[in-house]
Design a protein around this motif. Sequence first.
Motif, mmCIF file in Angstrom:
data_model
loop_
_atom_site.group_PDB
_atom_site.id
_atom_site.type_symbol
_atom_site.label_atom_id
_atom_site.label_comp_id
_atom_site.label_asym_id
_atom_site.label_seq_id
_atom_site.Cartn_x
_atom_site.Cartn_y
_atom_site.Cartn_z
ATOM 1 N N ILE A 264 40.839 15.273 35.042
ATOM 2 C CA ILE A 264 41.309 13.900 35.224
ATOM 3 C C ILE A 264 42.730 13.831 34.689
ATOM 4 O O ILE A 264 42.973 14.183 33.531
ATOM 5 C CB ILE A 264 40.412 12.910 34.470
ATOM 6 N N VAL A 265 43.657 13.406 35.548
ATOM 7 C CA VAL A 265 45.039 13.195 35.122
ATOM 8 C C VAL A 265 45.185 11.700 34.870
ATOM 9 O O VAL A 265 44.934 10.885 35.758
ATOM 10 C CB VAL A 265 46.050 13.683 36.183
ATOM 11 N N PHE B 281 40.948 16.886 30.680
ATOM 12 C CA PHE B 281 41.937 15.826 30.802
ATOM 13 C C PHE B 281 43.353 16.376 30.691
ATOM 14 O O PHE B 281 43.606 17.310 29.945
ATOM 15 C CB PHE B 281 41.715 14.784 29.697
ATOM 16 N N ALA B 282 44.252 15.748 31.438
ATOM 17 C CA ALA B 282 45.674 16.073 31.364
ATOM 18 C C ALA B 282 46.442 14.760 31.409
ATOM 19 O O ALA B 282 46.297 13.988 32.357
ATOM 20 C CB ALA B 282 46.093 16.970 32.521
ATOM 21 N N LEU C 187 34.821 8.404 28.342
ATOM 22 C CA LEU C 187 34.317 9.593 29.024
ATOM 23 C C LEU C 187 33.941 10.687 28.033
ATOM 24 O O LEU C 187 32.930 11.378 28.213
ATOM 25 C CB LEU C 187 35.344 10.100 30.034
ATOM 26 N N LEU C 188 34.715 10.859 26.978
ATOM 27 C CA LEU C 188 34.365 11.855 25.969
ATOM 28 C C LEU C 188 33.017 11.532 25.316
ATOM 29 O O LEU C 188 32.243 12.437 25.001
ATOM 30 C CB LEU C 188 35.464 11.953 24.906
ATOM 31 N N ARG C 189 32.721 10.255 25.128
ATOM 32 C CA ARG C 189 31.429 9.847 24.545
ATOM 33 C C ARG C 189 30.267 10.060 25.504
ATOM 34 O O ARG C 189 29.177 10.437 25.092
ATOM 35 C CB ARG C 189 31.459 8.366 24.157
ATOM 36 N N HIS C 190 30.483 9.798 26.799
ATOM 37 C CA HIS C 190 29.379 9.780 27.761
ATOM 38 C C HIS C 190 29.244 11.061 28.588
ATOM 39 O O HIS C 190 28.210 11.247 29.237
ATOM 40 C CB HIS C 190 29.515 8.566 28.687
ATOM 41 N N ARG D 46 39.943 18.978 21.465
ATOM 42 C CA ARG D 46 41.195 19.618 21.919
ATOM 43 C C ARG D 46 41.002 20.549 23.098
ATOM 44 O O ARG D 46 41.839 20.620 23.984
ATOM 45 C CB ARG D 46 41.839 20.371 20.769
ATOM 46 N N GLN D 47 39.900 21.286 23.129
ATOM 47 C CA GLN D 47 39.677 22.243 24.220
ATOM 48 C C GLN D 47 39.455 21.543 25.553
ATOM 49 O O GLN D 47 39.542 22.173 26.604
ATOM 50 C CB GLN D 47 38.483 23.170 23.900
ATOM 51 N N ARG D 48 39.234 20.230 25.557
ATOM 52 C CA ARG D 48 39.022 19.481 26.796
ATOM 53 C C ARG D 48 40.323 18.975 27.402
ATOM 54 O O ARG D 48 40.323 18.355 28.461
ATOM 55 C CB ARG D 48 38.087 18.293 26.537
ATOM 56 N N PHE D 49 41.454 19.192 26.721
ATOM 57 C CA PHE D 49 42.748 18.704 27.186
ATOM 58 C C PHE D 49 43.619 19.867 27.602
ATOM 59 O O PHE D 49 43.709 20.881 26.910
ATOM 60 C CB PHE D 49 43.431 17.880 26.091
#
Length: 139
Positions: free
Chosen positions: A9-10, A36-37, A25-28, A135-138
């Motif tokens: 997701i940008v 994410f970017a 989104l991080l919670r769910h 952090r690894q999700r970005f």
Amino acid sequence: MREAHGAVIVFDGACVLCNGWVAFLLRHDRTGRYRFAAMQSEAGRDLLAGHGLDPDDPASFLLLEYDTGPTPRAFTDTDAIRRVLVGLGGGWRLAHGIALLPRGLRDTAYRWLARNRYRWFGRHAACAVPAPEHRQRFL
């Protein structure tokens, strides 16, 4: 940039509303499907430009789904929002109902919100730094 699976997701990293969307989104997103970017990052700018969107237009919202074949499928505006919600699974699959509204109507409403979101919700001076556990999700 090729992801083996999942979706990217940008989003507008300076937008308070957009950062709230990412936090939601991080919670769910219990399976870690979404990465994410921020559109202000090099990765975000490259992804936007590579899919025909203006990296300097903060109204851009881009979803890239990488688990549908050798190249990602790109979605924008309310189609992207619907697919993100449905991708959370469970009761969020009811978001398919968004498609019952004509795209022109729903995308017009989305663009109106996007044009006014800084005024209504605020703007950060800089992109937020993700918590260490995310952090690894970005990109």
